[in-house]
Design a protein around this motif. Structure first.
Motif, PDB file in Angstrom:
ATOM      1  N   PHE A 150       0.831  -1.205   0.000  1.00 56.39           N
ATOM      2  CA  PHE A 150       0.000   0.000   0.000  1.00 56.39           C
ATOM      3  C   PHE A 150       0.867   1.258   0.000  1.00 56.39           C
ATOM      4  CE2 PHE A 150      -2.708   3.235   2.042  1.00 56.39           C
ATOM      5  CZ  PHE A 150      -3.781   3.217   1.166  1.00 56.39           C
ATOM      6  N   THR A 151       1.937   1.247   0.769  1.00 58.89           N
ATOM      7  CA  THR A 151       2.836   2.404   0.826  1.00 58.89           C
ATOM      8  C   THR A 151       3.456   2.672  -0.541  1.00 58.89           C
ATOM      9  OG1 THR A 151       3.325   2.041   3.160  1.00 58.89           O
ATOM     10  CG2 THR A 151       4.951   3.303   1.903  1.00 58.89           C
ATOM     11  N   ILE A 152       3.934   1.635  -1.184  1.00 53.08           N
ATOM     12  CA  ILE A 152       4.546   1.794  -2.503  1.00 53.08           C
ATOM     13  C   ILE A 152       3.508   2.300  -3.505  1.00 53.08           C
ATOM     14  CG2 ILE A 152       5.601   0.564  -4.444  1.00 53.08           C
ATOM     15  CD1 ILE A 152       6.842  -1.343  -2.328  1.00 53.08           C
ATOM     16  N   ALA A 153       2.330   1.669  -3.525  1.00 54.68           N
ATOM     17  CA  ALA A 153       1.284   2.071  -4.477  1.00 54.68           C
ATOM     18  C   ALA A 153       0.808   3.496  -4.219  1.00 54.68           C
ATOM     19  CB  ALA A 153       0.115   1.087  -4.399  1.00 54.68           C
ATOM     20  N   ALA A 154       0.627   3.855  -2.955  1.00 57.13           N
ATOM     21  CA  ALA A 154       0.161   5.208  -2.626  1.00 57.13           C
ATOM     22  C   ALA A 154       1.190   6.250  -3.055  1.00 57.13           C
ATOM     23  CB  ALA A 154      -0.121   5.313  -1.131  1.00 57.13           C
ATOM     24  N   HIS A 155       2.450   5.943  -2.869  1.00 53.28           N
ATOM     25  CA  HIS A 155       3.511   6.869  -3.295  1.00 53.28           C
ATOM     26  C   HIS A 155       3.470   7.073  -4.808  1.00 53.28           C
ATOM     27  CE1 HIS A 155       7.329   8.941  -3.347  1.00 53.28           C
ATOM     28  NE2 HIS A 155       7.701   8.129  -4.321  1.00 53.28           N
ATOM     29  N   MET A 156       3.390   5.979  -5.545  1.00 52.00           N
ATOM     30  CA  MET A 156       3.357   6.081  -7.002  1.00 52.00           C
ATOM     31  C   MET A 156       2.094   6.817  -7.470  1.00 52.00           C
ATOM     32  SD  MET A 156       6.211   4.940  -7.930  1.00 52.00           S
ATOM     33  CE  MET A 156       5.973   4.913  -9.690  1.00 52.00           C
ATOM     34  N   GLN A 157       0.972   6.541  -6.834  1.00 56.67           N
ATOM     35  CA  GLN A 157      -0.265   7.213  -7.228  1.00 56.67           C
ATOM     36  C   GLN A 157      -0.220   8.696  -6.902  1.00 56.67           C
ATOM     37  OE1 GLN A 157      -3.454   4.810  -5.679  1.00 56.67           O
ATOM     38  NE2 GLN A 157      -2.914   3.108  -7.000  1.00 56.67           N
ATOM     39  N   ARG A 176       8.192   9.422 -16.269  1.00 54.60           N
ATOM     40  CA  ARG A 176       8.368   7.986 -16.035  1.00 54.60           C
ATOM     41  C   ARG A 176       9.732   7.725 -15.386  1.00 54.60           C
ATOM     42  NH1 ARG A 176       5.694   3.534 -18.272  1.00 54.60           N
ATOM     43  NH2 ARG A 176       4.577   4.923 -19.688  1.00 54.60           N
ATOM     44  N   ALA A 177      10.764   8.372 -15.887  1.00 58.01           N
ATOM     45  CA  ALA A 177      12.105   8.207 -15.310  1.00 58.01           C
ATOM     46  C   ALA A 177      12.136   8.703 -13.861  1.00 58.01           C
ATOM     47  CB  ALA A 177      13.139   8.942 -16.156  1.00 58.01           C
ATOM     48  N   MET A 178      11.456   9.831 -13.596  1.00 54.69           N
ATOM     49  CA  MET A 178      11.396  10.363 -12.242  1.00 54.69           C
ATOM     50  C   MET A 178      10.691   9.368 -11.309  1.00 54.69           C
ATOM     51  SD  MET A 178       9.447  13.712 -10.773  1.00 54.69           S
ATOM     52  CE  MET A 178       7.899  12.834 -10.744  1.00 54.69           C
ATOM     53  N   CYS A 179       9.604   8.755 -11.794  1.00 57.56           N
ATOM     54  CA  CYS A 179       8.868   7.780 -10.985  1.00 57.56           C
ATOM     55  C   CYS A 179       9.748   6.578 -10.650  1.00 57.56           C
ATOM     56  CB  CYS A 179       7.614   7.315 -11.710  1.00 57.56           C
ATOM     57  SG  CYS A 179       6.285   8.527 -11.698  1.00 57.56           S
ATOM     58  N   HIS A 180      10.494   6.098 -11.623  1.00 55.33           N
ATOM     59  CA  HIS A 180      11.368   4.952 -11.357  1.00 55.33           C
ATOM     60  C   HIS A 180      12.473   5.327 -10.376  1.00 55.33           C
ATOM     61  CE1 HIS A 180       9.627   1.832 -13.780  1.00 55.33           C
ATOM     62  NE2 HIS A 180       9.455   2.699 -14.763  1.00 55.33           N
ATOM     63  N   GLY A 181      12.997   6.541 -10.481  1.00 49.44           N
ATOM     64  CA  GLY A 181      13.991   6.990  -9.506  1.00 49.44           C
ATOM     65  C   GLY A 181      13.399   7.058  -8.109  1.00 49.44           C
ATOM     66  N   SER A 182      12.186   7.595  -8.010  1.00 46.32           N
ATOM     67  CA  SER A 182      11.515   7.705  -6.714  1.00 46.32           C
ATOM     68  C   SER A 182      11.188   6.334  -6.143  1.00 46.32           C
ATOM     69  CB  SER A 182      10.255   8.550  -6.871  1.00 46.32           C
ATOM     70  OG  SER A 182       9.679   8.826  -5.630  1.00 46.32           O
ATOM     71  N   LEU A 183      10.701   5.431  -6.992  1.00 43.68           N
ATOM     72  CA  LEU A 183      10.422   4.066  -6.543  1.00 43.68           C
ATOM     73  C   LEU A 183      11.706   3.399  -6.062  1.00 43.68           C
ATOM     74  CD1 LEU A 183       8.550   1.637  -6.151  1.00 43.68           C
ATOM     75  CD2 LEU A 183       8.869   1.101  -8.581  1.00 43.68           C
ATOM     76  N   ILE A 186      12.420   4.544  -2.557  1.00 38.70           N
ATOM     77  CA  ILE A 186      11.527   3.868  -1.606  1.00 38.70           C
ATOM     78  C   ILE A 186      12.046   2.439  -1.355  1.00 38.70           C
ATOM     79  CG2 ILE A 186       9.204   2.876  -1.322  1.00 38.70           C
ATOM     80  CD1 ILE A 186       8.872   5.734  -1.011  1.00 38.70           C
ATOM     81  N   LEU A 187      12.358   1.737  -2.426  1.00 39.76           N
ATOM     82  CA  LEU A 187      12.802   0.347  -2.296  1.00 39.76           C
ATOM     83  C   LEU A 187      14.153   0.248  -1.618  1.00 39.76           C
ATOM     84  CD1 LEU A 187      11.584  -1.050  -5.718  1.00 39.76           C
ATOM     85  CD2 LEU A 187      10.552  -1.391  -3.464  1.00 39.76           C
ATOM     86  N   ASP A 188      15.033   1.256  -1.790  1.00 37.94           N
ATOM     87  CA  ASP A 188      16.310   1.254  -1.075  1.00 37.94           C
ATOM     88  C   ASP A 188      16.071   1.231   0.428  1.00 37.94           C
ATOM     89  OD1 ASP A 188      17.864   1.221  -3.339  1.00 37.94           O
ATOM     90  OD2 ASP A 188      18.306   3.371  -3.304  1.00 37.94           O
ATOM     91  N   GLY A 189      15.041   1.917   0.867  1.00 40.75           N
ATOM     92  CA  GLY A 189      14.720   1.933   2.299  1.00 40.75           C
ATOM     93  C   GLY A 189      14.107   0.635   2.783  1.00 40.75           C
TER      94      GLY A 189
END
Length: 192
Positions: A150-157, A176-183, A186-189
């Motif tokens: 939910f956290t990942i999906a809410a961030h992307m949305q 799209r590139a910005m979203c992948h960088g942001s994701l 999140i995943l690094d954490g």
């Protein structure tokens, strides 16, 4: 019977994708497919029921697209990036449909956490399955699968809403590139 019901739903979805939910009316759909408005009610008791059927089918289609999207590398992190590319495709290519599915107030919309944890969300279930795979493979640290999904999906949305509201770079490719960088951040954490 099922053929007509599907034609009605397909027409409603096409109108919704092109113009937004406000454009979907029983009269307009009837005129488009060449039947009387009353004929629609044999298949859907009202507009809300029709829109709920459209939403259910669209979510099922999106989940299927998420599952089918090839992931480079195949690990959970790559799978999450690939899955969210499918969400970005809808948000960029069909913004009205995206808003209807994820942000518009509508009858029978699922709510977190209960509907999601019960498996009622075909799309978040895909994300949760990937997260569970990542935890099991020790790529992601141990945590509540549904809360992480939910956290990942809410961030992307949230990023998508900023894009649709004109609050980010208007280039779809740069967004799209910005979203992948942001994701990735999140995943690094979340990595183990």
């Amino acid at each position: 019977m099922r053929g007509t019901a599907q034609r009605i739903a397909d027409t409603a979805r096409a109108l919704l994708a092109a113009e937004g939910a406000a454009a979907v009316s029983m009269r307009r759909i009837a005129a488009t497919i060449g039947v009387t408005p009353m004929a629609l009610y044999r298949h859907y008791p009202n507009r809300d029921a029709l829109l709920a059927a459209v939403a259910d089918q669209a979510f099922t289609d999106l989940a299927r697209r998420w599952k089918e999207r090839p992931a480079t590398g195949g690990d959970a992190v790559a799978q999450l990036h690939a899955a969210f590319d499918a969400l970005l495709d809808v948000a960029i290519d069909e913004p009205h449909l995206y808003r209807f599915l994820f942000t518009d107030t509508r009858a029978r919309a699922r709510t977190y956490p209960d509907d999601f944890r019960d498996g009622a969300s075909p799309t978040l279930a895909v994300v949760a399955d990937i997260v569970r795979t990542g935890i099991d493979a020790r790529l992601l640290r141990e945590d509540d699968v549904w809360d992480v999904a939910f956290t990942i999906a809410a961030h992307m949305q949230g990023l998508i809403l900023l894009f649709q509201g004109g609050r980010t770079d208007p280039s779809a490719d740069r967004f799209r590139a910005m979203c992948h960088g942001s994701l990735g951040r999140i995943l690094d954490g979340l990595t183990a």
